[in-house]
Design a protein around this motif. Structure first.
Motif: not given
Lengths: 491, 491, 491
Positions: A358-359, A362-363, B253, B323, B327-329
């Protein structure tokens, strides 16, 4: 604008140029007399504007005594004959059906400039335009078509709202020059459309409604419907049919948010496809001078609109994505997950793969959106006017391919390894991202192939005028780059 | 545009003005004859465009029979001599290396306007331009440089994509006027660049690639790399080295999102620094008439580009920040925090200080971004053209300093009391926000000092032309403000 | 621009046209001589610019020996009399208080063009302008007002920053044409403002600070304050007074985020209200030719500004909303909710109504924002210039009403059934969304009523010029639509 200058000369040309000395001529020119035939709404607004621009206005009415109250004080309201005789430029602001009633003014209008402002009721495909009909009636006058795209409202309030462009055409360029200058003085921006034969085009202008946007919007809409249904079947219908799980709440946001980026990416690929097709065609034909097929030529000139549609979808996708975490549904899911985690006693639910996936996507997605935004800004007319061809090419071709690559990588990262997960093939339909990727990946591959030296060289030769069949004729200096830039991505 | 008007006179000036009566002259002017020497790609596109604009076109070819098929039907294809004799304006569209082959046409081209459209292969620093070389060969013709920035593609499709600006220069302003008028008629926007000595500049134009953006982008890039590394060491490397905690997932990110606002704020401070330096210099010198050092003058004219880079970074920072929660994190962290809270039995984990800090810095940040957006919109050419100097000054100076202050407050609130927390000095490096704040705080302080009455008065006097060393000469009416506005922040 | 052409003729007109043959006249015109009286800051910058544009410059100074060092080498610095005699166009760049000192140059300036660049110290309401005073002193010269809106800084650096518009007016259109051409050559964009009586207006121009934005910004500010206080009382004060619950942390973001959409929606309704009021008035009066009351006319021309204020608020609302989930307060609330859910043993806290309400209103809100963005982009000058009246009408009227409807639906969905919940009437105040909806719902209802055939027909008749009291006079062809478009929403 040098309006009076010209009038002096035109008058001489037009009116058999009496023997008035030039100096005398000059001194009286400061107040040009403009006539208006007709007393309708447009005439009144026009009279007001002309007076405000410093012209002397004479209105010709069939009933001058009744009409006088409708016009500003500074305008003289008189008979049609009188108005036609006094003025040098005469606006014909009566319905085109009644043009023939002016025939009695023929002698008075000889040698004068007649400006036809009439509009039809619908788009005209063939036949003479109203201006051409008028020209037929008054062969000794100089007919200028124009001002029909300007509304009475704009004339009254000054050219602030809407377009300030006035499209003009005439067979007499002297007459056109005069009206051009008049436009400038009234605060409009005249656009010279050439000879009177363009008047059909000018009369059709007010009926156009974003003509260059039709196809791109249609294609976007079709893609949107297709991908929406596809995602609906996979994400909403499948769990409902298979597991009796009702997730219809996904329809307004989540399904739209998977559909929008699909449309955006396919549309972006469609921006770069016609350029590659054109290159293929040129390579096969061995010349750049054969005309492209009609559909390709039309596609080539609409790439900007395709790109802007793509950008709009991408921007909406960004906003929808950013809305995701603030929804009640996200909140409920999170709370339930927390409850489950506590029940199951999992202290740390961290999954490194999920996080990295995801990071990264998205980035990369943000970077793709940033590049697309730069492309969109460069499409604004005032910005595009201020950059040279090399810069335009750099932005639209180099940055554009960067954006396409980034968006493709964004989608690949989003997909991760799910293409190989049989659970993703619901109802045997492959995951959406796989369907979406076909076109952009193809475009990027073909582009890469075109970068191979042998093909790139051949293409460059052709783009510089070399022709397979008649190459004796042209001898090009090696590595010469005529006109500085080769528009690789644009033809 | 009054093209024919002028041609009449030019012809007379140029061709020793035969004794044709003015009226006769006028009547034949409606179809101007334009010649094109050369049959390459550019010639063909040019011929098409000229025909479409209502000109009569004569193409001069060394092999007219072979070339005729390449040109539109309306254009006449004949020998070079014939074309040169018939036309009044002649486009020279052959490679500059072959200009000398035209010497045999010298008598036919005498008194004619020659438009040189040639381009070189690279930027030329010195030596005569191609146009100047051509002028040397044909001293009796009027050379106009231009159209070299226009591509064959733009000529074919009409001036829609890319720039519609045509840069022209000539030693004969009559010739230039004619070509200017022709440009207008073809739908381009001519830009008068003065005398033929500017032709080197015009020939170099197609090679420029955003020349004014080089330094600002370079500075942004250096700042980005510096701050990225700084944050990487503090936020990713430090926990890894000290606590063996792997948080490398932050790199795409979170680290970027701390870097972008740092770059944005420093760049914004760099927008207002040169203005203050210039003021300091003026105060010290006691005059505004001494030239600024070169680096300062260059910096002053690039403030807009610095500001737009700053805005771009700020906008990206906003998107990255928005964003964060999706995020998952963030999800995993939240779930684990919930687990921990339940385990520890903390019913209410609310922390008033943490809440207030974030509500405030987010709110102030949004306002700063809003102000920066207004600045960016005002930088669009079409918007900038429609505001007067006072308005421009208000937006760029007053609103700009507001944005700088807001962004500084945003950073201060973000920092809160962490500057005094020794735990924040990882590897002895101070928190990023402290490093970032140095420049903007300095700029704001100096700006405040300049508002002190004694300094402001002195500066105002100097800006109005007063000079320390020769103040006898100028007697200013008290509180007079010549030309309405003093450009406090811009010089 | 055909500057020299004109000068030849002007000179003849102005200077009693000596007997120089036209050809001779032409050849010497290439270097026009421009004089500048005055040695101040503006004069020096002007001289530099003129030299750079290829003019021959003569500066008239009372102390030429001292001043020579201040001017570029190419400019000749001499006595005022000498400069006035040599030049054809003379810039008067001395303080208007000292204009009378030029009276001794009267004979030398006769027949010359004098450009008055002076500015006052404040807005002038009545009385003669500086240019008119100058015209009174030099009745034999041609006075042109202009260049006063251009700063010395812009003259020095070239017209890049700020406006490149030069507003000109003069009673002599010959003189004006010359200066217009000069402007073009210097790279500025001249705007013809008509006769010298407009010079008061031009002299006032530099003092305007977004005059058309005053009312819209004021109305926005008042609405903002009203709704902010209203929401503060309901959302912050009420829980504090009633339940001693301190939620003051809501003030910077949450209260603002309820206030902004309220302002946006009311402002958007205010964009479409004046059009409906105008239609009502026309229906009642039975004619379109009576003037609207002043307040309505002013409101009508400011609709664009109202719309842009509305868009700005809507965009800020979007950003504030997107920020909600990333705040600490949202995190704490979520953690506490998770804690509570675990304690209470609720496995699934899902509420279908809550989910649907939010999915729907967020989705509709995004669409409304998208439509408003399109409206905003179409308001950019360069975009507005490139669309025809029908397209402008489509965007501003059709899309605009769509946006208004969508925003209203967004608010209704947000409100859901809370209008009927007595718990929402805190301190007896109805929920904010109810107060906000009054105006937009009214506007939409009236608009729907106007679509009823009987009223729409009547309105269409009136808009085409039919008048209740004098309908004998006008006979319109059935269903004719003069000038193509009826501007339903814009008058």
């Amino acid at each position: 604008m040098p309006d009076e200058m010209q009038r002096a000369l035109i008058q001489r040309g037009g009116e058999t140029g009496g023997c008035r000395p030039l100096g005398a001529c000059m001194s009286e020119l400061d107040t040009q007399v403009v006539g208006i035939l007709g007393t309708g709404d447009f005439s009144r607004s026009l009279a007001r504007r002309l007076v405000a621009s410093g012209y002397q206005v004479v209105v010709g009415s069939r009933t001058p005594k009744r009409s006088v109250a409708l016009f500003p004080e500074e305008a003289e309201v008189t008979s049609q004959l009188e108005a036609a005789s006094q003025a040098d430029i005469v606006f014909v602001a009566i319905f085109p059906e009644h043009h023939s009633t002016l025939l009695e003014l023929k002698p008075a209008l000889a040698g004068k400039i007649l400006v036809d402002v009439s509009n039809g009721l619908q788009i005209k495909q063939g036949g003479p335009s109203y201006a051409e009909q008028l020209a037929g009636m008054f062969p000794e006058s100089f007919i200028v078509k124009g001002f029909n795209t300007i509304s009475a409202w704009v004339l009254q309030t000054g050219p602030r709202d809407g377009s300030r462009q006035v499209f003009l055409c005439s067979d007499s360029s002297k007459a056109k020059s005069s009206v051009l200058a008049m436009c400038h003085r009234m605060g409009f921006r005249p656009v010279d459309m050439g000879l009177l034969s363009s008047s059909v085009e000018i009369e059709n202008l007010p009926f156009y409604l974003f003509p260059s946007w039709g196809t791109p919007i249609l294609v976007s809409a079709i893609l949107f419907i297709f991908f929406y249904l596809y995602n609906f079947v996979r994400d909403v219908l499948h769990p409902f049919v298979m597991a009796k799980k009702s997730v219809f709440y996904k329809m307004p946001i989540e399904t739209v948010n998977v559909t929008l980026p699909s449309v955006a990416l396919v549309m972006l690929a469609l921006v770069y496809m016609p350029g590659l097709l054109a290159a293929l065609l040129q390579l096969r034909r061995g010349t750049k001078y054969d005309r492209f097929p009609d559909w390709l030529a039309k596609w080539l000139v609409k790439r900007k609109q395709f790109g802007l549609c793509s950008f709009l979808c991408a921007a909406m996708h960004a906003i929808y994505s950013l809305c995701l975490p603030m929804r009640q549904s996200a909140r409920f899911k999170l709370l339930n997950a927390a409850f489950k985690q506590v029940k199951e006693g999992v202290e740390d639910s961290w999954s490194d793969e999920g996080v990295w996936r995801m990071e990264l996507y998205v980035s990369v997605g943000i970077i793709a959106l940033g590049l697309l935004s730069l492309l969109a800004i460069t499409s604004l007319p005032s910005v595009a006017d201020n950059i040279n061809w090399r810069e335009f090419n750099f932005v639209q071709s180099t940055l554009g391919y960067c954006a396409l690559s980034m968006a493709t990588v964004h989608t690949l990262l989003f997909g991760w390894d799910r293409a190989f997960d049989p659970g993703q093939y619901r109802f045997l339909l492959p995951p959406t991202f796989l369907v979406v990727l076909i076109l952009p990946v193809t475009v990027l591959m073909v582009r890469l192939i075109f970068l191979l030296p042998c093909i790139a060289d051949q293409l460059r030769k052709i783009r510089r005028g070399w022709e397979k069949s008649r190459h004796i004729r042209f001898v090009l200096p090696s590595d010469n780059c005529y006109n500085g830039i080769d528009n690789i991505s644009h033809v």
